[in-house]
Motif scaffolding. Sequence first.
Motif, PDB file in Angstrom:
ATOM      1  N   LEU A  90       0.749  -1.257  -0.065  1.00 31.11           N
ATOM      2  CA  LEU A  90      -0.091  -0.022  -0.005  1.00 31.11           C
ATOM      3  C   LEU A  90       0.993   1.250   0.009  1.00 31.11           C
ATOM      4  O   LEU A  90       1.899   1.379   0.828  1.00 31.11           O
ATOM      5  CB  LEU A  90      -0.944  -0.146   1.423  1.00 31.11           C
ATOM      6  CG  LEU A  90      -2.111   0.872   1.236  1.00 31.11           C
ATOM      7  CD1 LEU A  90      -3.189   0.397   0.005  1.00 31.11           C
ATOM      8  CD2 LEU A  90      -2.834   0.834   2.525  1.00 31.11           C
ATOM      9  N   GLY A  91       0.643   2.106  -0.933  1.00 34.00           N
ATOM     10  CA  GLY A  91       1.406   3.304  -1.213  1.00 34.00           C
ATOM     11  C   GLY A  91       0.591   4.697  -0.674  1.00 34.00           C
ATOM     12  O   GLY A  91      -0.489   4.495   0.050  1.00 34.00           O
ATOM     13  N   ASN A  93      -2.127   7.655  -0.859  1.00 37.94           N
ATOM     14  CA  ASN A  93      -3.463   7.802  -1.159  1.00 37.94           C
ATOM     15  C   ASN A  93      -4.092   6.417  -1.489  1.00 37.94           C
ATOM     16  O   ASN A  93      -5.116   6.335  -2.500  1.00 37.94           O
ATOM     17  CB  ASN A  93      -3.524   8.649  -2.278  1.00 37.94           C
ATOM     18  CG  ASN A  93      -3.180  10.138  -2.215  1.00 37.94           C
ATOM     19  OD1 ASN A  93      -3.068  10.570  -1.114  1.00 37.94           O
ATOM     20  ND2 ASN A  93      -2.244  10.612  -3.044  1.00 37.94           N
ATOM     21  N   TRP A  94      -3.873   5.578  -0.838  1.00 36.85           N
ATOM     22  CA  TRP A  94      -4.544   3.955  -0.790  1.00 36.85           C
ATOM     23  C   TRP A  94      -4.230   3.420  -1.964  1.00 36.85           C
ATOM     24  O   TRP A  94      -5.014   2.439  -2.596  1.00 36.85           O
ATOM     25  CB  TRP A  94      -5.926   4.326  -0.557  1.00 36.85           C
ATOM     26  CG  TRP A  94      -6.127   4.915   0.754  1.00 36.85           C
ATOM     27  CD1 TRP A  94      -6.670   6.218   0.754  1.00 36.85           C
ATOM     28  CD2 TRP A  94      -6.204   4.470   1.973  1.00 36.85           C
ATOM     29  NE1 TRP A  94      -6.882   6.493   2.027  1.00 36.85           N
ATOM     30  CE2 TRP A  94      -6.564   5.601   2.886  1.00 36.85           C
ATOM     31  CE3 TRP A  94      -5.760   3.196   2.652  1.00 36.85           C
ATOM     32  CZ2 TRP A  94      -6.484   5.777   4.343  1.00 36.85           C
ATOM     33  CZ3 TRP A  94      -5.687   3.295   3.961  1.00 36.85           C
ATOM     34  CH2 TRP A  94      -6.114   4.113   4.978  1.00 36.85           C
ATOM     35  N   SER A  95      -3.307   3.757  -2.799  1.00 40.64           N
ATOM     36  CA  SER A  95      -3.054   3.101  -4.043  1.00 40.64           C
ATOM     37  C   SER A  95      -1.877   2.112  -3.954  1.00 40.64           C
ATOM     38  O   SER A  95      -1.282   2.030  -2.802  1.00 40.64           O
ATOM     39  CB  SER A  95      -2.436   3.859  -5.087  1.00 40.64           C
ATOM     40  OG  SER A  95      -1.330   4.710  -4.806  1.00 40.64           O
ATOM     41  N   PHE A  96      -1.471   1.262  -4.829  1.00 41.74           N
ATOM     42  CA  PHE A  96      -0.527   0.277  -4.726  1.00 41.74           C
ATOM     43  C   PHE A  96       0.797   0.376  -5.369  1.00 41.74           C
ATOM     44  O   PHE A  96       0.568   1.053  -6.476  1.00 41.74           O
ATOM     45  CB  PHE A  96      -0.999  -1.102  -4.799  1.00 41.74           C
ATOM     46  CG  PHE A  96      -2.115  -1.572  -4.134  1.00 41.74           C
ATOM     47  CD1 PHE A  96      -2.033  -2.060  -2.525  1.00 41.74           C
ATOM     48  CD2 PHE A  96      -3.546  -1.305  -4.295  1.00 41.74           C
ATOM     49  CE1 PHE A  96      -2.775  -2.481  -1.806  1.00 41.74           C
ATOM     50  CE2 PHE A  96      -4.466  -1.489  -3.243  1.00 41.74           C
ATOM     51  CZ  PHE A  96      -4.136  -2.149  -1.838  1.00 41.74           C
ATOM     52  N   GLU A  97       1.936   0.189  -4.803  1.00 47.81           N
ATOM     53  CA  GLU A  97       3.094   0.101  -5.496  1.00 47.81           C
ATOM     54  C   GLU A  97       3.900  -1.165  -5.560  1.00 47.81           C
ATOM     55  O   GLU A  97       3.880  -1.863  -4.444  1.00 47.81           O
ATOM     56  CB  GLU A  97       3.798   1.520  -5.055  1.00 47.81           C
ATOM     57  CG  GLU A  97       4.190   1.441  -3.522  1.00 47.81           C
ATOM     58  CD  GLU A  97       4.777   2.853  -3.144  1.00 47.81           C
ATOM     59  OE1 GLU A  97       5.680   2.844  -2.286  1.00 47.81           O
ATOM     60  OE2 GLU A  97       4.228   3.878  -3.375  1.00 47.81           O
ATOM     61  N   PRO A  98       4.816  -1.271  -6.503  1.00 43.81           N
ATOM     62  CA  PRO A  98       5.509  -2.499  -6.787  1.00 43.81           C
ATOM     63  C   PRO A  98       6.653  -2.718  -5.439  1.00 43.81           C
ATOM     64  O   PRO A  98       7.113  -1.302  -5.277  1.00 43.81           O
ATOM     65  CB  PRO A  98       6.073  -2.680  -8.001  1.00 43.81           C
ATOM     66  CG  PRO A  98       5.707  -1.405  -8.735  1.00 43.81           C
ATOM     67  CD  PRO A  98       4.963  -0.555  -7.755  1.00 43.81           C
ATOM     68  N   ASN A 225      -8.618   2.201   2.364  1.00 43.10           N
ATOM     69  CA  ASN A 225      -9.836   2.870   1.825  1.00 43.10           C
ATOM     70  C   ASN A 225      -9.726   2.677   0.370  1.00 43.10           C
ATOM     71  O   ASN A 225      -9.592   1.521  -0.221  1.00 43.10           O
ATOM     72  CB  ASN A 225      -9.668   4.283   2.018  1.00 43.10           C
ATOM     73  CG  ASN A 225     -10.167   4.634   3.523  1.00 43.10           C
ATOM     74  OD1 ASN A 225     -10.502   3.668   4.242  1.00 43.10           O
ATOM     75  ND2 ASN A 225     -10.237   5.673   3.933  1.00 43.10           N
ATOM     76  N   TRP A 226      -9.657   3.536  -0.802  1.00 40.25           N
ATOM     77  CA  TRP A 226      -9.840   3.485  -2.203  1.00 40.25           C
ATOM     78  C   TRP A 226      -9.216   4.741  -2.879  1.00 40.25           C
ATOM     79  O   TRP A 226      -9.025   5.645  -2.036  1.00 40.25           O
ATOM     80  CB  TRP A 226     -11.184   3.131  -2.558  1.00 40.25           C
ATOM     81  CG  TRP A 226     -12.128   4.321  -2.176  1.00 40.25           C
ATOM     82  CD1 TRP A 226     -12.561   5.042  -2.956  1.00 40.25           C
ATOM     83  CD2 TRP A 226     -13.039   4.043  -0.844  1.00 40.25           C
ATOM     84  NE1 TRP A 226     -13.556   6.003  -2.005  1.00 40.25           N
ATOM     85  CE2 TRP A 226     -13.645   5.315  -0.876  1.00 40.25           C
ATOM     86  CE3 TRP A 226     -13.105   3.529   0.306  1.00 40.25           C
ATOM     87  CZ2 TRP A 226     -14.503   5.689   0.222  1.00 40.25           C
ATOM     88  CZ3 TRP A 226     -13.923   3.849   1.286  1.00 40.25           C
ATOM     89  CH2 TRP A 226     -14.762   4.937   1.090  1.00 40.25           C
ATOM     90  N   ALA A 256      -3.992   1.900  -9.040  1.00 41.20           N
ATOM     91  CA  ALA A 256      -5.254   2.496  -8.486  1.00 41.20           C
ATOM     92  C   ALA A 256      -6.115   1.435  -7.629  1.00 41.20           C
ATOM     93  O   ALA A 256      -6.069   0.192  -8.116  1.00 41.20           O
ATOM     94  CB  ALA A 256      -6.249   2.974  -9.615  1.00 41.20           C
ATOM     95  N   ASN A 257      -6.744   1.936  -6.855  1.00 41.44           N
ATOM     96  CA  ASN A 257      -7.754   1.110  -5.776  1.00 41.44           C
ATOM     97  C   ASN A 257      -9.201   1.364  -6.319  1.00 41.44           C
ATOM     98  O   ASN A 257      -9.702   2.588  -5.636  1.00 41.44           O
ATOM     99  CB  ASN A 257      -7.245   1.409  -4.598  1.00 41.44           C
ATOM    100  CG  ASN A 257      -7.820   0.277  -3.402  1.00 41.44           C
ATOM    101  OD1 ASN A 257      -8.871  -0.243  -3.676  1.00 41.44           O
ATOM    102  ND2 ASN A 257      -7.274   0.383  -2.368  1.00 41.44           N
TER     103      ASN A 257
END
Length: 293
Positions: A90-91, A93-98, A225-226, A256-257
């Motif tokens: 989880l990075g 703003n609730w987005s994902f990073e490798p 969150n999302w 993006a979540n």
Amino acid sequence: MLKRMISGLLILFFLAACGGVDSQEAPEETQQSEETETEQPEPETEETSKGEGEDTSQEEESDEEAKDSESADETSAQPEEEPKEPQYKLGANWSFEPIADANPQVALITIDDAPDKYGVEMAKTLKEMNAPAIFFVNGHFIDTEEEKEKLKQIHELGFAIGNHTNSHASLPDLTEEQQKQEIVGLNDQIEKVIGERPKFFRAPFGQNTDYSKQLAKEEGMLVMNWTYGYDWNEEYMSADAIADIMVNTELLNHGANLLMHDREWTYNGLTQIVEGLRNKDYELLDPALIQTP
Ligand SMILES: [Zn+2]
């Protein structure tokens, strides 16, 4: 004198030869006992693979048999779904990073307030498209046997199950004891139905408290969150409108979540959404690759 020495040597040689035979037999015996030991866990493997597809479990078993008895012993003791090495975290703003060199151009599909009327059908649609997702479950949707069966079906179709609290109440309005019931109580319920506890937590309305975050962590759940969602706005309550905005929004970025719900129009737009994301070269993020506490 010479005769005695010769016969003495012959006896020694004979004893040595016998000893040699004994030591050769020994490994054969242990190999056999190892083989019989490895047969014992098989009934368990069959039980735990219920609903996961009989073909898969049979393939796994024959693979195990092909290996030497030592490694078969180790693998048959493990559950049939081996945990994958985390590739995303989880990075901002609730987005994902490798984490390392995983593809950064991913998007996670999440379906909240499940399993209501469309959850199972949404899961089937996603499964047909080989699109992974998390279904965030509300306790008030798994009260009856029929509802529990829906949850079981979604899980058995291969989807991650998340905790979205028991009653969908706003957590900041609740006492700590009530929050515990909302979160830990639901995990207990879900475990009774699918045999495992959720690894993801999403607070109703995205309203977390320090205590709810602490509880989620203690339960080994990742709080999320999302990044965006639209299907609760009246102007997007049609398949075309929701499919268009979910794919063509400026908010679609790497990691993006995506927040969607168990709703008719979202269900009807789901195929278009998955196709649209893929046409934009987005890979749908497998929740099994996400790092959890
Ligand atoms: Zn919700």
